[in-house]
Every structure is written in C-alpha cells, then in structure tokens.
Design an enzyme around this catalytic site. Structure first.
Site, PDB file in Angstrom:
ATOM      1  N   GLU D 140      17.942  57.794 -40.346  1.00 15.38           N
ATOM      2  CA  GLU D 140      17.814  56.383 -39.939  1.00 15.38           C
ATOM      3  C   GLU D 140      16.372  56.050 -39.548  1.00 15.38           C
ATOM      4  O   GLU D 140      15.940  54.908 -39.679  1.00 15.38           O
ATOM      5  CB  GLU D 140      18.771  56.060 -38.783  1.00 15.38           C
ATOM      6  CG  GLU D 140      20.254  56.243 -39.102  1.00 15.38           C
ATOM      7  CD  GLU D 140      20.832  55.216 -40.086  1.00 15.38           C
ATOM      8  OE1 GLU D 140      20.314  54.100 -40.139  1.00 15.38           O
ATOM      9  OE2 GLU D 140      21.768  55.568 -40.826  1.00 15.38           O
ATOM     10  N   HIS D 306      24.436  70.695 -26.822  1.00 14.12           N
ATOM     11  CA  HIS D 306      24.707  72.126 -26.780  1.00 14.12           C
ATOM     12  C   HIS D 306      23.540  72.924 -27.340  1.00 14.12           C
ATOM     13  O   HIS D 306      23.214  74.008 -26.846  1.00 14.12           O
ATOM     14  CB  HIS D 306      25.979  72.448 -27.576  1.00 14.12           C
ATOM     15  CG  HIS D 306      26.400  73.872 -27.425  1.00 14.12           C
ATOM     16  ND1 HIS D 306      25.953  74.866 -28.263  1.00 14.12           N
ATOM     17  CD2 HIS D 306      27.184  74.473 -26.493  1.00 14.12           C
ATOM     18  CE1 HIS D 306      26.477  76.020 -27.871  1.00 14.12           C
ATOM     19  NE2 HIS D 306      27.215  75.807 -26.799  1.00 14.12           N
ATOM     20  N   LYS D 347      22.379  78.681 -18.920  1.00  7.10           N
ATOM     21  CA  LYS D 347      21.616  77.753 -19.755  1.00  7.10           C
ATOM     22  C   LYS D 347      20.712  76.855 -18.902  1.00  7.10           C
ATOM     23  O   LYS D 347      19.738  76.315 -19.382  1.00  7.10           O
ATOM     24  CB  LYS D 347      22.570  76.906 -20.600  1.00  7.10           C
ATOM     25  CG  LYS D 347      23.343  77.751 -21.615  1.00  7.10           C
ATOM     26  CD  LYS D 347      24.510  76.983 -22.241  1.00  7.10           C
ATOM     27  CE  LYS D 347      25.276  77.878 -23.230  1.00  7.10           C
ATOM     28  NZ  LYS D 347      26.512  77.212 -23.723  1.00  7.10           N
TER      29      LYS D 347
END
Lengths: 377, 377, 377, 377
Positions: D140, D306, D347
C-alpha cells in the site's frame, strides 16, 4: 489489466485485476500530517484534529466529532424578539439569538478520573445545558472536594487493597476514608432535607404529592443542593448549581449516596426521606421538547447514554450527536449501539449529523475539547 | 539445552533454552474433547462443559462459571430449628435448611432477545431470589405479552426503519405499534395507581412519607403490580410476582415506562404519580444483609452490575460471583471491571469463588443454564 | 395512539406513539428455549443451536454459522463422470460427486488450548481440505506430543513466571523445558533437510530454483514432514500428513520453529537451509481456483484470516464463510473486518452465505462442531 | 465512622465505613487540565500529554507511552572509542555514543490510513532502526505513490462496492485500478529479479543456497529494492532504502505482492522467483542481539507484534516497549496479550519500562509523535 502476462488464466485477471469505475469528483483523498510545515512541531490541538480528519479510521471520527461539536455550539437561529412569547422555549445566547440545547452525559469513572476538570470547565463556562450522570458521577465530584483520588494500577490485587481500605477504579485508587468523610459531610444535609420534607408535607397535607410540591425531593434537586452546599470551585456540581444547569441521575441510589440514604433510614425511622424520579423524567423531557436544536455529547454507555437519547425522542430526535465509548454493538446492548440504531427509534433525526468515536474518553476528549470549546474560538 | 549446536552464542541458549522449574504436581493439563467417546456425538450440555473446563481461555471460564453456579445453588447450611428467631433472616430450602440468596441481574436487551425464556425459567422455578434490571428489562417483558419482537439485522438502515416505525435493538426489530399497545395497556394501571396514592395520602396525612407508607409507590412495587396485571405465564414479571421474587429497577423511568409516566403527568395534572427510590435501596440492601450466603449472576454491565455488587457490600461481600459481559477494564468503567476490582471494595469477599466470562450472554448463558439449573440434577 | 390522554402535546404522540407499517409475513419472531419440552433437560448440541437460532444477537449468529457449515459440508455437485478431464479440478466425495473445498484457519493460541483436539478431529476425519495457521499453530501441536501445556491464570505475574521458566499464553502455561525438548527433536530433522537441499541443489545445478524443484523447501513441505516425523495420533500435523491435507504457514519463522532455524544457521554455516514462500502462495491459490465450491472457517484474525480470504479472491470469492473472532472493525484492521468488507474485494461472493460470530472461539466452536461435524449426521 | 448514626448495624459501618491505611507519601493525585493557564487554549501536544499523565485510565497510559518513547530515544551509553572492536555491535549517535535500537511494527491498515505520513516521517528522520510490517503494509505504501486512497464509510455495502471495483478497508476505499497500476509497475521488477536470481544461481552452482548467497532473494531484500525503484519521497520504503533501515515482512506473499508473485509464476514457468524467509529471521534476530538497548513501538497486533517480541527474546528481552492496539487478552491471543505476558517469555526484560495503550493507533499515535519525536526537542 496490463498485457504483461499473457499466460495468466482469465479468472485471475477478471477477479484480481477487475477495473474500477472512475473515481467520483467529490471523493476525499486520505492524507495525514504534513511534517514539512512549521506548525507540525509540538502541534496544537486544532492543527492535529484538522490533519486527523482525513486520516481514516477513528482519527477521521474524531475530526468529525469536532466538526459536529462546533456545529452544535455555533448554531444560531432567529432573535427572541421575532418569536411569540410561547415560542421562547429554548435557549438564547447573550445577544438574544436562539442556540442549541446541549445534553452532556458521562459515567461515574470519568469524574473519578482527571477528566473531571474538563467536564467542570464545560459547566463553569456554560458550554452545556444539562447533564446526565450515574450515582458515582455525582458523589465522586463531592468527595474529591474532601480528599484526593490517586493513581494506581489495573493489576493491583483486590484482597490486599481491601485489607488496606483502598478501593480500586480501573487504575485509580480511592482510600475508603474518603467515603467516611463523605458520610460526615452529607448526614447533616440529609437531616435537613428530611426536616424540610416533613415540614412541607405537614403544610401541604393531601396536596403534598402534587406536581411541583416542595415536599417531594428529586435526584436533580438533591444534586443541586449538594452543589450549593459544597461551595467549591473545583466542583462540577458547584458550577452546575451556580449556572442553573440541571444534573439528572435517575438511579442516584446506586452508589455511595444510596449507601448514605440507606443508613439514614435507620436514623430517621419511622420517618424516611424520599426521592421521586417521575418529576425528573418530566423535567428532562420538557427541556428536550423546549429546545430549538438539541445536541448530545455522551461519554460512556449504559444508563447515561440511553437517558439522553430517550429524552431526545420527545422532540423526534436530536440534531447533533457525538458518542464516545468503547462498547460494541454485537451483543445488542444499548451501550454499544451506533447512532444509526437511535435513528430507527426517532432519538436522533434522520438528517442529523452524528458520529461514534470508539475510544476511552480520557484519550480523546481532552484533545477534542482543546480543539473546540477550549480553542479560543 | 541439548549439545546439538555447539556454535550457538551463549545468550541464545540462555534466553531461549532457559530451563524451567519442575512442574508442580497440582498443575492441570490442558485437554479438550475426547471424540472417541460415544457421548461426544451431538454432545449434551454437561459433557460439553466438563470438557471445556480444561480447554483454557474463556472455555475454562465457562466451566468455572458452571461450577460456581452449582456451588451457590447447592450450598446448604444448618436447619432453621437450630437458629434463634432473630437469626432466621435469609432463605431456607423446602426441608428447612439455609440456602444462598441469589441476585440475578440483566440488561434490557436480554429480555428483548430469546434469552427471556431462559430468564423466565429461572424465576418460574425459584432458582433466583431477586432480580435487578434496567427499564427496558421490565417493559419489554410486558410488551412481548402484547406483541412479538422480530429478528432483523445489525446493518439495517436507521432512517428507513424509522419511516416504517420499526425500532432496532441490535439485530432485533420491535414494531412501534408494540409500544402503542403498551401505552393502552398501562394507562389504566397508572390511573389506578394514582388513585391509590391519592387515597392513601389523604388517609395518612402527615405520615404519608413515612417508612412503609402505602402512599409511596416504588419501582419494585410498580413492577410487582405489572406482573400481577399481565397475568401471562410467558412473563418474567408474572412469575416474579407469583413467587414473590422482587425485581429492582432504580431507573425505571429510563425507557418506555418513563415515557408513559411522563405522558401521565399531563393527564394527571395537577396531581402526579410518584416513584420513590429510597425505599427500594433499603429493600435490596436489607435482603443482602439478611442472606446466609449471597451469590451474584450478572448478565451485562452498567447499572445492573453495580447495583447488585453495591448491595453485596452491605454484607461485606458476595460469596459467589459470575459475571458475563463484553466490557473491558481498560477504560476504567465499572461495566468492564473484573471481579477482583469488586474485591477491593468489599463487594465480593476475598475468599469468594468468582469468575468473569467475556462473552455476549446469548452465546454462553443457554449452555450454562442447560449444564446447571436445567441439567436435571 | 390511544385516546386515553387528550392533553398530550402532539409532538409527543407523533414521535413516541408513531404507527408502524404492518409486519411483513416473512418476519421471524424472536423466541428462546421451550423448557417445557423433555429435550430441554441437559440439552444436546443440535437442540441448543436450534433454539439459539431465533434468540437474536450472537446466539442467532451461532445458529447461522452452523447452518452455513452444514451447507458447505453437505453441498454436492455433479458426478465426476459427467465432467471433462480438465474440469475434474476440485474435490469429490467417496461416491464421486463434487463437494466443497473447505479452508480452515486458526491462530496459534487455539492449538495451545484444548480446542486442538477439536481441530485434530476435523482433520482426522477429513472434514476440511486445507489449513492456514501461524507459526505457533504448527509448533505447539508438535510440542504437545512431547510434553503437556497447563492451565494457569491471566493474572499471574510475568517476572515470577520468567524466573520459573514458565511461559504464559493467556490463562495457559507452557514450561520452557517443552521448547528445549522441541529443540532436541527438531534439530536432527533440520540437519536432514539441509542434507536433502544440498544434494538436490548439486544434482539440479542451475535448475535448482525452478518450479517444483526438490531443492526448494517450503513451509507446507516442512510442516508435512514434521507431521510425518511426529507420528502421533494426537497431532493435527500427523493427520494432515496422513490425509494429505496441506497446512500453510507463510510466516513459519515467526515462532519457536524460527528460533530453531535461526540457531541452525550457526551450525550449518556456511550452508543454510532455505524456506521459499512463493511456491506456497502458488499452491494455496491453485487449490482455490480448482475448487468447485469454496468454504472458509476462520477462527481468529490476523494473517490466517487474510490469507484464506486472499486465496479465495483467486476464484472471485468464497461461497460460504464463517468467521469467529473478537476483533472489531472500528480500527480498520483486517482482523476485525466483517465478511461484507471481503465482499467488496471479491474475496467472498456477493451471493455467498456468510456470518461473523463475535466470540472467543473456545466458547463457541466446541458447541458448533458438536451440532454440525460431530452431530452424528 | 462518624457517630452521627448510632442506630446503624455494625456490619454496615464495618463494611462500608471501613478505615483505610494512611496514604503513602509517594501516591500521585489524580488531576486533569488546569484551564486557568494560558497554555490551555488550543493546547500543544506536550502540554496535553503532560496533563493527561495524571488523568488515569488510558490517558495515563498515553502519558506513560510518551515517557517510554522519550527514554528509548534519548538513552545514550558509552562512546564507541571506549569499546572493543567486537563490542561495537549496535547503534551509535552522530557523536559516537551508544543509542537504542528501536523496532517499530505496524499493520497494513495503518499504511492505508493517513498515519502513513507519520510513519514515513519517523523513517525519514532515522527515528527508528528497523520495521516489521504485514504484506499490505509494504504494497500500500508503493500503491499510494501510484494513485490515492479515499475516505469512505464503514457501512458501505460490499456488493455495490464490488460492482464498482471499490475495495473497502474500514472507512477507506481503494479503487481496484490502483492494483492494476501496481501490477504494471511491479512486473518488470519481478522479471529483473528473476533474471538476477537465474544469473547468480548459474554462477554459484552448488553454493547458490549458502548463507549470503546473492541468488537467494528475501522479503527484506525485495522490499529494499521496491523502495529504491519507487524513488518517491512520500514513501516509507523509499526512505527506508535511503536510510538503510531494514523492513521485515515474513509473510510478504499474503497480499497483492503475493498475487503478483503468483501471477508471475505463470509467466516465468518453468523458472520461478523464490523468496527465502530463513535469512530474514537470521537478520532481524542478529539486530536484536547486537543492540545495546532495544525498544519496541508496536502499532496493532498479530504477526507484527509477535515478530518483534520474538526477536527481542534473542537478547533476553527488550528494554522498552510501547504497544498500541485494540486487542484484548481474554481470548488468549498474542494480539491481545499485555506486555507482562511477554515478560514471562523473556521477550521483555522484567525491569523494562513498558505500557499497552488500548486504542486505535490513528487516534493516539499522531498526538504521541507530536509530543515526542516531533516535539522539537
């Protein structure tokens, strides 16, 4: 489709490379902030909102919400002198021209939050005509005059907080002592109100229940009294009292005020203070009928949203509506219903300008107010 | 970490292949449905729920919700004969043993939906002790006895529906004629109630406002009367009246009943029917204080959720709580608050068993009722 | 409007008591469960779903979802013998009649949950034709064959869990040792795959990159290999391998498999295993083009939802679509988009039967499968 | 409790009027905007954010998000001269001091929206170090250089739009011709890339698959090439190419680029362009390992969220994290997971500063950028 790939199966070019109709001339291009402009540094509210209008998604809804608010607050009709006496029902500006009646609603938690200062600003400067709130939206305004609310965290453990007497509202904390202070403050007022009810009832006798009877207390009268008694410029209720802006709260017993009224029944027995809600539905509905134009600014869902919309049904629909909440329509709740559902009921006019902004009010309303009511224009 | 890859940088094996502590013995393994069993064909509610208990996410919450409901409905205390007279405050089963007082709350839209039949089933069979609803949750029950509600779509256009007099509630449609029928039905009742108020007021004179005065109508008394008058076995209100299960609705003016009460003020003038909400807060709070154990089943958010929780504060917390709604806590709304927020306020006991099921009640409550109240056990 | 109240202002009767058009004959009345019937005790899935169909809100959507699934699984076209050779592109039932190609998508967390057993059931019994999953949806299926996942709580504290080596997925816990076991299991397979790549590359020379080259590994080939190697009947991948049901996962590096592939680059250097995603987009798109009818069952949002829809654009739209997720459209995300947005793109046919069920898949899919694929019909 | 009401049952005063512990000195009072100050007219971004910090709910989260962003962008470590050669792995500012590596992720729809200009601004001025996007987030950006995207409405009917060739993305519209233009633009590039792949493969022979082989194209290399070819200053990809900021997109086939790659397989047959995702997982993970400090700014959920978190596991956790999305944790999706879930996985570091802002990025990110990166400080 280009002729670059002659081996492509027809179905693919037909489906994927299907031609579109010419773009209509009135289509608006999606655009964002032009960071090459000098005003794009540490931007001002009005510039931000203007750029967000063409961003799409909820940024566009915010921009549209500001437009609608500017429309409702700037609308002016004819001068009062050109109206018959019986037509002079609604509101006029200082120069005598008709203006919109603006109903603002908010849930309790917004008074608990720092948005209270923004809501108070709107009431202090008479930017709204009437308010609908839930019980907490009344009492927390008073309680904040007695003691502060604090920042906390969503994840604080309930049982530990209960041991400490710390009540959690989202990521806020209210020490339970604040409610004890509230009890000390309000009991003498309830005593006085009971006295007044008793006196008026005795005086009026069998007419004590009649329309406009001073024996009958209503939530809006109680709230006005609390605003008068607290006499504190930081309070929404204070300014509402001062500026004669009614605050409606049909379920005012559903909160700490209800606890206090309940406690008071022990003390007052066999007498009992009463709160009638029929007079208040007449009062808010009459305001809606009297309005020249009606605008709704509704922060949150549930009762406060339905109550304003329902009042606007009495005039066959509001002329302007801005909803700000996080509810979704899929569960059929009124809280999550889009403005278009209210159109089907006649609560918003078919030709009205309306928008729903899907957001926690605390993240969007400060910016919206900064770009409208507090824009200096 | 295995010694399969000796070239691996230490930070990677430390971070990614960090060893875990031994799994505690009481850990429950995630498992789903065992489709090799014969009962896994066209499964029954109880079998489904049992398998869902160990599935995780909201399936586990549903399983837990059923456990809590089974706990609250099966709890039995001592026999009434072993209690002093003044201790016999709460509810007893048919054999004279103490049982839980169960507060059920629901929002208006659930009565509009087909879930009404499930809610009526619970009231008809005395599975709950008291109800809190919003105005629509009262009037739609009556209106459905007069004319049906229909299936529609969320995307139907509001302005077209308004032209047709079709009111939309999510993906439901209510013809506006239904409300006209309701008006015809209720006006004579309001006339009668006004007559009764007037008579009692005259008779009681200055004591007309006292506690337990028959001159003072309350929402719960009005609702009981409507249940009696409708006299229809499909109605929740009918069975609530029959089974003496009080229905509370502090903001009963916020809906079509409010419209009718408003209309009635024109007809009744200068007299006016009154609805007092103080007596009802005393009534619901007293039920909570009297309960031996208190359970809450709350479908939806807003006022009905807060009202039941607040009542349970009067007993220092509910013993069981099942919330079913789609609200989220991030905006600090009470509607979206987890049970743990209510623990901080003393509305749910720290040691209570509670769960929030994040779902539209129509997708989970039929299955939950099938696996508990309507399980044949 | 009745003539009961002649003093009522006209605007009120016009707005509130507006007449509605006659109810069209095909309107369906909102109804719930009839508890007087014997099958309403501990209800079976099909009876529950049937009653939910006319309940409104998401109960109706669930009912509709089951209808659509029954349509897609029962559709039969002509016999293969009546088709030209080149027309025999899609799937046939055991009797040789055309049937639908069903694409099922799910996010990683559903394999972590106990819904995995339901997903495996569908693959084991060939109820679906192809699967799209995210990386975790692949590896967690294998890892569960090596060690269990456990129930936990949403509110467990991250830093404590990290100390214990317990990884949280919503209200589930996966000991980090499980990933160490996975590493031990997969490294030899990666070694072997690298060997095979090297051999094939040497053999094919300059043609090694060509279409269908055995030198080029793809995510779907890797997944098929893992299913073969795990050789465990509890595994989705095992049955997918067995039943030749391809599983697509374009971003297979985004998870533990990616970690392992990354680790393997240190060991393999200067060689490197490669995973090509172009061949897989050709494969899934070709399945879509070949299908006689295409159905989509999509649990969750994000990549898996878009990927199936995009594949169905290649056939100018799916014929059936059931979305189950909790996403909302207001932020313009594809995850939250309604089926009607996909219609605008040609990803769902204008005349297709489609529904979105707004719910966590774990609370609705067990019941949906019980009432359709596992209904014994 | 006051002694105002001596008849009050003890349980009530104990439960409702329970005393709280003294308020700790470090508690922060909830406060909003002080409208008496001159800077409260048409407020600037930094002033708004400062006032919102103490408002509670998501206003506070926005304020905290700005603090975290200011921390990550202003952090400086030691000078490069004081580091050993092998320690000079991460990023340095123009004066040679260590600075944070900032990973920014966004979903496709944000590039479709006007937020693209804000994202481009950040890349143009090197405020971020690497980007993760989904396929639409790549194409896009290019397509907008070829033809505009337009404002539409969420409620536009899909079948009518399909007839007109107008694709809907939330309340945006993209004429299908834009994709035809994209096809014309990209096919020659794909032709060229295939040529390059073939040449390199021939030249390298059996080493063609090795690490760093120029025969192997990856998503990040393809994206860099597109950015170079588009050569347009309005493009994110252009500036990313110019400023050597890698853009990762493991599932780049999941969108129009995938359609084009699929189409190209017909034209290229028997040759085939390949896209390897193993090299890219090595590249992003290596950046994470090399970083002195790592910050994450993640707009939206799903893969992009993620993928950045997983990369930060390779360094045992990010040091700063700002999530902005509308996902909820109750369905166990990674999209809806709070930062604290990522802490359990390693994380995000246990001691990291992190926040999740529950909002559509278009309503909050313009203000956040205005108050941080574009604040003139």
């Amino acid at each position: 489709m280009s002729h670059q790939n002659e081996k492509l199966p027809d179905i693919l070019s037909d489906a994927v490379l299907k031609a579109s109709v010419p773009v209509p001339e009135d289509f608006v291009e999606v655009k964002g902030i032009d960071y090459s402009k000098p005003e794009s540094v540490n931007m001002r509210a009005k510039d931000l909102i203007k750029s967000m209008r063409t961003m799409g998604f909820q940024a566009s809804s915010m921009g549209e919400g500001c437009e609608i608010i500017d429309e409702m607050r700037s609308w002016r009709g004819v001068h009062r002198d050109s109206l018959e006496e019986h037509e002079r029902t609604g509101e006029f500006d200082d120069n005598g021209y008709q203006k919109s009646t603006i109903f603002m609603g908010y849930t309790s938690n917004l008074i608990s939050s720092g948005l209270r200062d923004t809501l108070r600003y709107l009431v202090q400067h008479k930017h709204v005509s009437a308010i609908v709130a839930t019980a907490g939206g009344i009492e927390e305004d008073i309680i904040k005059c007695l003691a502060p609310t604090y920042l906390g965290e969503f994840s604080l453990q309930g049982s530990k907080l209960r041991d400490q007497g710390m009540n959690r509202i989202g990521n806020l904390l209210v020490p339970n002592d604040n409610y004890c202070k509230f009890e000390e403050w309000i009991v003498p007022i309830l005593d006085k109100l009971l006295e007044e009810q008793t006196e008026a009832a005795e005086k009026l006798g069998k007419d004590a229940f009649d329309a406009d009877s001073p024996a009958v207390l209503t939530p809006s009268k109680l709230i006005d009294r609390l605003g008068k008694e607290i006499n504190d410029e930081s309070s929404v209720l204070y300014w509402a009292h001062k500026n004669k802006i009614p605050i409606f709260c049909p379920a005012i017993t559903d909160g700490s005020i209800g606890d206090m009224l309940f406690f008071h029944t022990f003390k007052a027995s066999p007498q009992q203070l009463r709160l009638d809600i029929v007079a208040d539905i007449r009062k808010i509905n009459s305001m809606s009928m009297a309005a020249f134009r009606a605008g709704m600014i509704i922060l949150g869902g549930g009762l406060i949203k339905h109550h304003i919309c329902n009042a606007c049904l009495m005039r066959n629909g509001a002329d302007y509506a801005v909803y700000i909440n996080t509810g979704q329509e899929f569960d059929g709740s009124d809280a999550g219903a889009r403005p278009d559902e209210a159109v089907s009921w006649g609560k918003i006019k078919a030709e009205a300008h309306s928008v729903k902004i899907y957001a926690d009010a605390t993240v969007v309303f400060p910016l919206i107010v900064a770009a409208t009511f507090a824009s200096g224009q």
